[in-house]
Design an enzyme around this catalytic site. Structure first.
Site, PDB file in Angstrom:
ATOM      1  CB  CYS A  70      -4.884 -50.848  10.478  1.00 18.86           C
ATOM      2  SG  CYS A  70      -6.290 -52.089  10.048  1.00 18.86           S
ATOM      3  CB  CYS A 101      -3.261 -53.248  12.549  1.00 22.11           C
ATOM      4  SG  CYS A 101      -4.811 -54.098  13.020  1.00 22.11           S
ATOM      5  CG  ASP A 102      -5.338 -54.909  17.032  1.00 20.03           C
ATOM      6  OD1 ASP A 102      -5.968 -54.033  16.842  1.00 20.03           O
ATOM      7  OD2 ASP A 102      -6.559 -55.737  17.034  1.00 20.03           O
ATOM      8  CE  LYS A 103      -3.052 -58.960  19.353  1.00 21.59           C
ATOM      9  NZ  LYS A 103      -4.446 -58.217  18.554  1.00 21.59           N
ATOM     10  CB  SER A 123     -11.419 -57.854  19.540  1.00 22.81           C
ATOM     11  OG  SER A 123     -11.549 -56.979  19.027  1.00 22.81           O
TER      12      SER A 123
END
Length: 574
Positions: free
Chosen positions: A56, A129-131, A477
């Site tokens: 990522c 990535c995500d957060k 998720s």
């Protein structure tokens, strides 16, 4: 445009660069190769979440160099720095996942402290990535200096036996392997090809959901959310982002001019329309908190409920982010929603123009397969639904994209950690019809509000994905599918009803009515509540302990400070 266009006497960087008393400070800049002209220009922080933890993030430093070129071309002085990322794909399924949500606030805090400490005038942030996506957006709104967000891009799909695969296929492969339906060699062959290069997970999981949010909310340039990480066009968007932030600085347009209540509603609309990650129900309230805007989970859910689900994306649908990009990307999605009356077109964006102005000339293809017309949606209401009831007085959230059965009733099977639940699933100790309860995994109780992808994927791999339900005060998720209810509040660690459930209690979920009920009398619950005692989390020091002391309820974004409503002096005005 040159440096004289900018009035440095009103910019934060004057505190570190202007006047005889700042000669020692300027000597540091000369040491790094800057000259007097560079020092006289606005200072632009260029932050990326680059690291070697996962694919990522590995392309972000390259993109940061392109951003810096754009800043320089527009007569700014870029100052690059990195911040942390905890990558969920690596952290998933073990104690490491407790660090994931915590990292969102550490990212926001670290960017704030870097910008404050060095007095930067503007900010460009690149996340993979995500957060890290909401973390950077939170910092931009908090600091309120002119800012542009850019997504690092998604991964290309892998190929396994002639079909596209993602990392979720590998997680589900673990379940198939445990059920005896996949050999050691096949699982190894799958894991070796599922992730072919740089970029974040390719489905409409948290990273791509929040990337779409960045365009819908107006913090990112049009089309910048779509191109996969390895495409060279990513660098073109990066250069453009560097130039755009200088124009915002010249025009005096700040993040809180962009991130309004209506912009947040646009963001929630796009999450619903794409069947996006339930994590958006946590991150949008957190971003709103930075601006001092009240926008909690249930308000987000109200927008989900009235929005058609129109983008056929994994995990509930057929396609990945690359497919939507090739179909015109987020602008085509936004134009479809705007023409259908589902967006506020008058919201200003980082282009200096409104959403509606940005979308002029954008046309959808008449035979579009990825993005449906609003007149013929996949489902008439959003792919994500809010729930409330006796089991969740403070609300909960469920992703229904791709599901045909929207109600479930069954006996509870209670587990006080994700590991206990995963072991039961992997060991074949869960039965069809069960409602799996995973508790003490909330923001405080975890601490850190872990995601349950390993457990839900194991259920699918074992062929039970549509035969059981799973309810947790933790998170899921964006890759999770099935009847999975998360963010249940109040959480078990706070004495919420989820902590009072016993094995065999009947639980009813209705995603159409929006209800989540524990079928136990109030008298019995009162007795259980009297006997209930708080449980130690096992974390009495370090970052997880600090997070548990500060974090608020999931309904309000699981934030760790009071936000813009309590602000006395905004950094941008120092």
């Amino acid at each position: 445009m040159d440096a004289k266009t900018f009035d440095k006497s009103k910019m934060p960087s004057r505190h570190a660069t202007v006047g005889p008393e700042r000669a020692p400070h300027r000597s540091y800049y000369y040491a790094m190769g800057l000259n007097a002209e560079h020092i006289a220009q606005p200072f632009v922080g260029v932050v990326s979440c680059w690291n070697e933890a996962a694919p990522c993030n590995i392309a972000l430093m390259r993109q940061a160099q392109a951003v810096k070129a754009g800043v320089r071309e527009a007569h700014g002085t870029p100052r690059e720095f990195c911040t942390i990322t905890v990558t969920d794909g690596i952290a998933m399924g073990h104690e490491g996942m407790k660090s994931s949500l915590v990292s969102r606030d550490v990212i926001a805090d670290s960017v704030e402290l870097t910008v404050r400490g060095h007095c930067y005038d503007a900010l460009v942030g690149i996340a993979g990535c995500d957060k890290s996506l909401p973390g950077l957006m939170m910092s931009m709104v908090r600091l309120n200096v002119p800012s542009v967000f850019m997504y690092g891009g998604s991964i290309l799909p892998g190929k396994f036996r002639g079909r596209d695969v993602t990392v979720v296929d590998v997680f589900e492969g673990v379940g198939k392997h445990a059920a005896g339906e996949m050999s050691d060699d096949d699982l190894h062959s799958l894991e070796a090809v599922a992730c072919p290069g740089a970029g974040a997970c390719g489905g409409q999981f948290t990273a791509n959901t929040m990337a779409c949010v960045s365009e819908a909310m107006g913090l990112a340039l049009p089309h910048s959310a779509g191109a996969p990480a390895e495409y060279e066009s990513r660098d073109d968007y990066a250069v453009a982002s560097g130039k755009a932030v200088m124009e915002l600085l010249r025009e005096g347009i700040r993040p809180r001019d962009i991130v309004t209540r209506k912009a947040l509603e646009n963001a929630a609309t796009v999450v619903a329309a794409t069947g996006g990650s339930t994590n958006a129900g946590l991150h949008l309230p957190a971003i709103a908190n930075e601006a001092g805007i009240d926008f909690d989970l249930m308000e987000v859910a109200d927008i989900f409920k009235r929005t058609p689900y129109i983008a056929d994306l994994k995990p509930g649908g057929k396609y990945v982010a690359k497919d939507m990009y090739e179909s015109g990307g987020v602008p085509v999605l936004l134009k479809t929603l705007l023409d259908g009356g589902f967006l506020h077109g008058d919201c200003i964006t980082v282009t200096g123009r409104t959403i509606a102005e940005n979308l002029q000339g954008v046309d959808r293809e008449p035979d579009e397969k990825v993005i449906y017309p609003v007149s013929n949606p996949i489902t008439p209401t959003g792919g994500v639904v809010g729930l409330s009831g006796s089991l969740a007085p403070d609300g909960a959230i469920v992703k229904v994209a791709g599901m045909s059965n929207l109600s479930f009733r069954g006996p509870a099977r209670c587990f006080d950690s994700e590991e206990e639940a995963f072991d039961a699933v992997n060991g074949g100790r869960v039965k069809d019809g069960d409602v799996i309860i995973v508790r003490y995994e909330g923001p405080k109780g975890g601490p850190g509000m872990r995601e349950m992808l390993s457990t839900t994927s194991a259920l699918y791999g074992a062929g039970m994905g549509d035969k059981v339900a799973l309810i947790t005060d933790g998170r899921f998720s964006g890759a999770t599918r099935g009847f999975c209810v998360g963010h249940v509040g109040p959480e078990a660690a706070e004495g919420g009803p989820i902590g009072l459930v016993r094995d065999g209690d009947m639980i009813a979920i209705d995603a159409v009515a929006g209800t989540l009920d524990l079928e136990v009398s109030e008298a019995d619950l009162a007795a259980r509540r009297k006997a209930w005692k708080p449980r130690p989390s096992g974390h009495e020091s370090g970052a997880l302990w600090k997070f548990a002391q500060l974090v608020g309820p999931a309904r309000y974004g699981a934030v760790t400070h009071q936000g813009g409503r309590a602000e006395v002096v905004c950094y941008a005005d120092i």
